[in-house]
Scaffold this motif. Structure first.
Motif, mmCIF file in Angstrom:
data_model
loop_
_atom_site.group_PDB
_atom_site.id
_atom_site.type_symbol
_atom_site.label_atom_id
_atom_site.label_comp_id
_atom_site.label_asym_id
_atom_site.label_seq_id
_atom_site.Cartn_x
_atom_site.Cartn_y
_atom_site.Cartn_z
ATOM 1 N N PRO A 176 0.777 -1.186 -0.035
ATOM 2 C CA PRO A 176 -0.010 0.068 0.129
ATOM 3 C C PRO A 176 0.925 1.363 0.156
ATOM 4 N N PRO A 177 0.573 2.307 -0.629
ATOM 5 C CA PRO A 177 1.095 3.559 -0.623
ATOM 6 C C PRO A 177 1.255 3.913 0.919
ATOM 7 N N GLU A 178 2.309 4.535 1.017
ATOM 8 C CA GLU A 178 2.629 5.228 2.395
ATOM 9 C C GLU A 178 2.813 6.675 2.341
ATOM 10 N N SER A 179 2.930 7.218 1.119
ATOM 11 C CA SER A 179 2.779 8.500 0.923
ATOM 12 C C SER A 179 2.205 9.157 -0.469
ATOM 13 N N ILE A 180 1.762 10.496 -0.528
ATOM 14 C CA ILE A 180 1.576 10.881 -2.003
ATOM 15 C C ILE A 180 1.796 12.452 -1.750
ATOM 16 N N PHE A 181 2.421 12.617 -2.858
ATOM 17 C CA PHE A 181 3.078 14.253 -3.027
ATOM 18 C C PHE A 181 3.509 14.569 -1.799
ATOM 19 N N GLY A 182 4.358 13.637 -1.164
ATOM 20 C CA GLY A 182 5.218 14.150 0.134
ATOM 21 C C GLY A 182 4.389 14.210 1.524
ATOM 22 N N ASN A 183 3.098 13.894 1.516
ATOM 23 C CA ASN A 183 2.259 13.742 2.284
ATOM 24 C C ASN A 183 1.986 12.235 2.886
ATOM 25 N N ARG A 184 2.271 11.933 4.234
ATOM 26 C CA ARG A 184 2.163 10.393 4.794
ATOM 27 C C ARG A 184 0.588 10.281 4.721
ATOM 28 N N ILE A 185 0.400 8.960 4.379
ATOM 29 C CA ILE A 185 -1.177 8.401 4.336
ATOM 30 C C ILE A 185 -1.131 7.405 5.518
ATOM 31 N N GLU A 186 -2.009 7.812 6.503
ATOM 32 C CA GLU A 186 -2.055 7.174 7.803
ATOM 33 C C GLU A 186 -3.164 5.826 7.921
ATOM 34 N N HIS A 187 -4.270 6.143 7.149
ATOM 35 C CA HIS A 187 -5.396 5.209 7.276
ATOM 36 C C HIS A 187 -5.469 4.474 6.301
ATOM 37 N N PHE A 188 -5.896 3.036 6.395
ATOM 38 C CA PHE A 188 -5.679 2.064 5.370
ATOM 39 C C PHE A 188 -6.788 2.378 4.239
ATOM 40 N N ALA A 189 -7.866 3.171 4.797
ATOM 41 C CA ALA A 189 -8.965 3.242 3.688
ATOM 42 C C ALA A 189 -8.476 4.307 2.508
ATOM 43 N N HIS A 190 -7.732 5.334 3.219
ATOM 44 C CA HIS A 190 -7.189 6.408 2.413
ATOM 45 C C HIS A 190 -6.183 5.739 1.434
ATOM 46 N N LYS A 191 -5.175 4.652 1.850
ATOM 47 C CA LYS A 191 -4.265 3.903 1.136
ATOM 48 C C LYS A 191 -5.112 3.201 -0.278
ATOM 49 N N ALA A 192 -6.079 2.708 0.389
ATOM 50 C CA ALA A 192 -6.891 1.982 -0.863
ATOM 51 C C ALA A 192 -7.425 3.063 -1.783
ATOM 52 N N ASP A 193 -7.726 4.188 -1.448
ATOM 53 C CA ASP A 193 -8.147 5.391 -2.308
ATOM 54 C C ASP A 193 -7.135 5.648 -3.248
ATOM 55 N N ILE A 194 -5.982 5.981 -2.925
ATOM 56 C CA ILE A 194 -4.924 6.216 -3.715
ATOM 57 C C ILE A 194 -4.447 5.056 -4.691
ATOM 58 N N LEU A 195 -4.322 3.880 -4.075
ATOM 59 C CA LEU A 195 -4.174 2.642 -4.640
ATOM 60 C C LEU A 195 -5.113 2.436 -5.913
ATOM 61 N N ARG A 196 -6.388 2.684 -5.699
ATOM 62 C CA ARG A 196 -7.400 2.260 -6.669
ATOM 63 C C ARG A 196 -7.325 3.327 -7.918
ATOM 64 N N LEU A 197 -6.910 4.662 -7.630
ATOM 65 C CA LEU A 197 -6.795 5.467 -8.607
ATOM 66 C C LEU A 197 -5.453 5.201 -9.374
ATOM 67 N N GLU A 198 -4.270 4.722 -8.675
ATOM 68 C CA GLU A 198 -2.968 4.442 -9.518
ATOM 69 C C GLU A 198 -3.506 3.382 -10.463
ATOM 70 N N ILE A 199 -4.119 2.338 -9.776
ATOM 71 C CA ILE A 199 -4.400 0.918 -10.571
ATOM 72 C C ILE A 199 -5.326 1.426 -11.979
ATOM 73 N N LEU A 200 -6.383 2.010 -11.715
ATOM 74 C CA LEU A 200 -7.219 2.490 -12.640
ATOM 75 C C LEU A 200 -6.434 3.326 -13.800
ATOM 76 N N ILE A 201 -5.590 4.423 -13.412
ATOM 77 C CA ILE A 201 -4.779 5.097 -14.345
ATOM 78 C C ILE A 201 -4.033 4.080 -15.339
ATOM 79 N N ARG A 202 -3.392 3.169 -14.553
ATOM 80 C CA ARG A 202 -2.389 2.250 -15.437
ATOM 81 C C ARG A 202 -3.197 1.301 -16.174
ATOM 82 N N GLU A 203 -4.088 0.649 -15.507
ATOM 83 C CA GLU A 203 -4.684 -0.639 -16.175
ATOM 84 C C GLU A 203 -6.065 -0.228 -16.882
#
Length: 173
Positions: free
Chosen positions: A68-95
């Protein structure tokens, strides 16, 4: 083109956020698969699900172990649900394809809305209303996203719409 791919994310936290893989998760995946024949199904996780319902579906999906992503744009991501938010966008942009939350039960196939554009729901919508009240909380709902790979909207959404404070990630709407 929107690829025939279904994406689900689970197990980004070792205790599964207090919601181990159960019947609802099984039905979310099974309903999407049954209504969208010929789609590839991907389950992304750090901690592998277990239990009888995982055993029923596991052989029908492609498992993808992720960090799971630990940070985005230099900002730490604490909550697992927010990590999922970023991960889903990264996956969809790529795939590209269709992302669904693990508690989303499908009752219609998706290809009818495959028009090459991003499809997302509205957060805060209440059935039965024919107009929005001034006090309604509105936003985009990322529980279901349909998109081609490399969609300009999602790229802008993640790069320009994300804001942070100490414990939350929000999206400009």
């Amino acid at each position: 083109m929107i690829p025939k791919k279904l994406h689900f994310i689970t197990g980004l936290k070792s205790d599964f956020g207090g919601k181990p893989f159960g019947f609802v998760h099984y039905m979310a995946i099974k309903s999407a698969m049954e209504l969208n024949q010929g789609f590839q199904v991907y389950i992304y996780y750090k901690y592998e699900p277990s239990g009888p319902y995982w055993d029923l579906i596991r052989s029908r999906v492609t498992e993808v172990v992720v960090e799971p992503p630990e940070s985005i744009f230099g900002n730490r991501i604490e909550h697992f649900a927010h990590k999922a938010d970023i991960l889903r966008l990264e996956i969809l942009i790529r795939e590209g394809g269709v992302y669904l939350d693990m508690d989303t039960i499908c009752n219609q196939p998706f290809e009818t809305v495959f028009n090459g554009k991003v499809v997302m729901g509205i957060e805060g919508f209440q059935l039965g209303y024919d107009r929005w009240n001034a006090g309604d909380r509105l936003g985009l709902c990322n529980a279901l996203i349909i998109t081609p790979a490399g969609a300009e909207f999602l790229t802008a959404f993640i790069h320009e719409g994300v804001s942070f404070n100490s414990s939350t990630i929000s999206y400009a709407t």
